[in-house]
Motif scaffolding. Structure first.
Motif, PDB file in Angstrom:
ATOM      1  N   HIS A 205       0.893  -1.163   0.000  1.00  0.00           N
ATOM      2  CA  HIS A 205       0.000   0.000   0.000  1.00  0.00           C
ATOM      3  C   HIS A 205       0.928   1.209   0.000  1.00  0.00           C
ATOM      4  CE1 HIS A 205      -3.910   1.939   0.647  1.00  0.00           C
ATOM      5  NE2 HIS A 205      -3.145   2.902   1.118  1.00  0.00           N
ATOM      6  N   VAL A 206       0.956   1.908  -1.131  1.00  0.00           N
ATOM      7  CA  VAL A 206       1.913   2.994  -1.319  1.00  0.00           C
ATOM      8  C   VAL A 206       1.170   4.299  -1.567  1.00  0.00           C
ATOM      9  CG1 VAL A 206       3.815   3.834  -2.749  1.00  0.00           C
ATOM     10  CG2 VAL A 206       3.563   1.382  -2.326  1.00  0.00           C
ATOM     11  N   ASN A 207       1.566   5.342  -0.850  1.00  0.00           N
ATOM     12  CA  ASN A 207       1.043   6.686  -1.072  1.00  0.00           C
ATOM     13  C   ASN A 207       2.216   7.600  -1.368  1.00  0.00           C
ATOM     14  OD1 ASN A 207      -1.847   6.534  -0.529  1.00  0.00           O
ATOM     15  ND2 ASN A 207      -1.203   5.948   1.517  1.00  0.00           N
ATOM     16  N   ALA A 208       2.060   8.450  -2.366  1.00  0.00           N
ATOM     17  CA  ALA A 208       3.082   9.447  -2.686  1.00  0.00           C
ATOM     18  C   ALA A 208       2.375  10.775  -2.922  1.00  0.00           C
ATOM     19  CB  ALA A 208       3.858   9.034  -3.923  1.00  0.00           C
TER      20      ALA A 208
ATOM     21  N   ILE B  64       0.158  24.011  -6.320  1.00  0.00           N
ATOM     22  CA  ILE B  64      -0.371  22.860  -7.059  1.00  0.00           C
ATOM     23  C   ILE B  64       0.159  21.613  -6.371  1.00  0.00           C
ATOM     24  CG2 ILE B  64      -0.606  24.030  -9.288  1.00  0.00           C
ATOM     25  CD1 ILE B  64       2.004  22.684 -10.150  1.00  0.00           C
ATOM     26  N   GLY B  65      -0.545  20.529  -6.514  1.00  0.00           N
ATOM     27  CA  GLY B  65      -0.090  19.302  -5.888  1.00  0.00           C
ATOM     28  C   GLY B  65      -0.859  18.099  -6.390  1.00  0.00           C
ATOM     29  N   GLY B  66      -0.371  16.957  -6.014  1.00  0.00           N
ATOM     30  CA  GLY B  66      -1.032  15.718  -6.410  1.00  0.00           C
ATOM     31  C   GLY B  66      -0.670  14.579  -5.484  1.00  0.00           C
ATOM     32  N   ASN B  67      -1.501  13.565  -5.486  1.00  0.00           N
ATOM     33  CA  ASN B  67      -1.288  12.348  -4.708  1.00  0.00           C
ATOM     34  C   ASN B  67      -1.475  11.156  -5.617  1.00  0.00           C
ATOM     35  OD1 ASN B  67      -1.862  14.395  -2.815  1.00  0.00           O
ATOM     36  ND2 ASN B  67      -2.555  12.890  -1.327  1.00  0.00           N
ATOM     37  N   LEU B  68      -0.725  10.105  -5.349  1.00  0.00           N
ATOM     38  CA  LEU B  68      -0.897   8.834  -6.035  1.00  0.00           C
ATOM     39  C   LEU B  68      -1.042   7.776  -4.946  1.00  0.00           C
ATOM     40  CD1 LEU B  68       0.578   7.371  -9.085  1.00  0.00           C
ATOM     41  CD2 LEU B  68       1.210   6.196  -6.984  1.00  0.00           C
TER      42      LEU B  68
ATOM     43  N   LYS C 174      -9.042  -6.578  -6.337  1.00  0.00           N
ATOM     44  CA  LYS C 174      -7.944  -6.409  -7.288  1.00  0.00           C
ATOM     45  C   LYS C 174      -7.091  -5.193  -6.947  1.00  0.00           C
ATOM     46  CE  LYS C 174     -10.498  -8.491 -11.075  1.00  0.00           C
ATOM     47  NZ  LYS C 174     -11.073  -8.286 -12.407  1.00  0.00           N
ATOM     48  N   ALA C 175      -5.864  -5.197  -7.432  1.00  0.00           N
ATOM     49  CA  ALA C 175      -4.962  -4.059  -7.251  1.00  0.00           C
ATOM     50  C   ALA C 175      -5.523  -2.841  -7.985  1.00  0.00           C
ATOM     51  CB  ALA C 175      -3.579  -4.404  -7.799  1.00  0.00           C
ATOM     52  N   TYR C 176      -5.229  -1.658  -7.455  1.00  0.00           N
ATOM     53  CA  TYR C 176      -5.682  -0.430  -8.116  1.00  0.00           C
ATOM     54  C   TYR C 176      -4.741   0.723  -7.796  1.00  0.00           C
ATOM     55  CZ  TYR C 176      -7.650   0.785  -3.562  1.00  0.00           C
ATOM     56  OH  TYR C 176      -7.815   1.061  -2.228  1.00  0.00           O
ATOM     57  N   THR C 177      -4.797   1.740  -8.647  1.00  0.00           N
ATOM     58  CA  THR C 177      -4.036   2.973  -8.469  1.00  0.00           C
ATOM     59  C   THR C 177      -4.971   4.143  -8.724  1.00  0.00           C
ATOM     60  OG1 THR C 177      -2.034   1.900  -9.292  1.00  0.00           O
ATOM     61  CG2 THR C 177      -2.039   4.310  -9.256  1.00  0.00           C
ATOM     62  N   THR C 178      -4.937   5.142  -7.846  1.00  0.00           N
ATOM     63  CA  THR C 178      -5.725   6.354  -8.065  1.00  0.00           C
ATOM     64  C   THR C 178      -4.806   7.572  -7.989  1.00  0.00           C
ATOM     65  OG1 THR C 178      -6.280   6.565  -5.716  1.00  0.00           O
ATOM     66  CG2 THR C 178      -7.849   5.372  -7.114  1.00  0.00           C
ATOM     67  N   VAL C 179      -5.224   8.640  -8.676  1.00  0.00           N
ATOM     68  CA  VAL C 179      -4.464   9.887  -8.704  1.00  0.00           C
ATOM     69  C   VAL C 179      -5.401  11.035  -8.331  1.00  0.00           C
ATOM     70  CG1 VAL C 179      -3.119  11.455 -10.153  1.00  0.00           C
ATOM     71  CG2 VAL C 179      -2.920   8.981 -10.484  1.00  0.00           C
ATOM     72  N   ASP C 180      -4.936  11.904  -7.421  1.00  0.00           N
ATOM     73  CA  ASP C 180      -5.669  13.101  -7.023  1.00  0.00           C
ATOM     74  C   ASP C 180      -4.829  14.321  -7.407  1.00  0.00           C
ATOM     75  OD1 ASP C 180      -7.330  11.245  -5.790  1.00  0.00           O
ATOM     76  OD2 ASP C 180      -6.595  11.681  -3.774  1.00  0.00           O
TER      77      ASP C 180
END
Length: 161
Positions: free
Chosen positions: A31-34, A50-54, A93-99
């Motif tokens: 479980h990875v957050n960046a 500005i910013g973002g999260n993955l 299932k595995a997933y990836t989200t971007v904010d």
């Protein structure tokens, strides 16, 4: 995490088996957050940002189960003869989200626009079972909005030592 000792119990469809060696439900291996944020001066006291999260989560299980046993069970032998549960029916299932976010701030207030799950990734965060039905609970689709925050102080006291 995983079960380290023999523990006999039933799976969601009634098979008695040992949970030994199985990971605990909802405990993915990864479980990875960046996050990344960038702030810059626009003028005087006004700043932009500005910013973002993955967020990434690897595959996990939602309920203790043995895929070999689950794959041999018919959910409804009378109404759906010959139809069996899939081996991974209780897997998430595995997933990836971007904010993402962008805004301005000065002094005690901040205003910004944001997007969550901006690529509209479809994923579920839980799988459960009731009688002969399996339910997958989907997470939020892409969501966009605006927000404002204001910081204020009820008490301001300076203490000198």
């Amino acid at each position: 995490s995983k079960v380290t000792r023999d523990f006999l119990a039933y799976d969601p469809v009634g098979n008695l088996f040992s949970y030994k060696g199985l990971p605990f439900p909802h405990t993915p291996k990864w479980h990875v957050n960046a996050a990344v944020d960038y702030s810059f001066a626009l003028s005087g006291q006004l700043r932009g940002f500005i910013g973002g999260n993955l967020a990434y989560q690897s595959k996990t299980i939602s309920l203790f189960n043995n895929p070999d046993l689950i794959g041999q069970v018919q959910p409804s032998p009378v109404f759906r003869p010959g139809v069996f549960f899939g081996r991974d029916i209780f897997s998430v299932k595995a997933y990836t989200t971007v904010d993402a976010r962008a805004g301005i701030e000065t002094g005690n207030w901040k205003a910004w626009l944001y997007g969550r799950n901006i690529f509209n990734t479809y994923y579920w965060n839980n799988v459960t079972q009731s009688l002969d039905s399996v339910y997958r609970l989907a997470s939020m689709p892409a969501t966009y909005g605006a927000a404002i925050s204001f910081r204020f102080y009820l008490f301001r006291r300076r203490i000198s030592l």
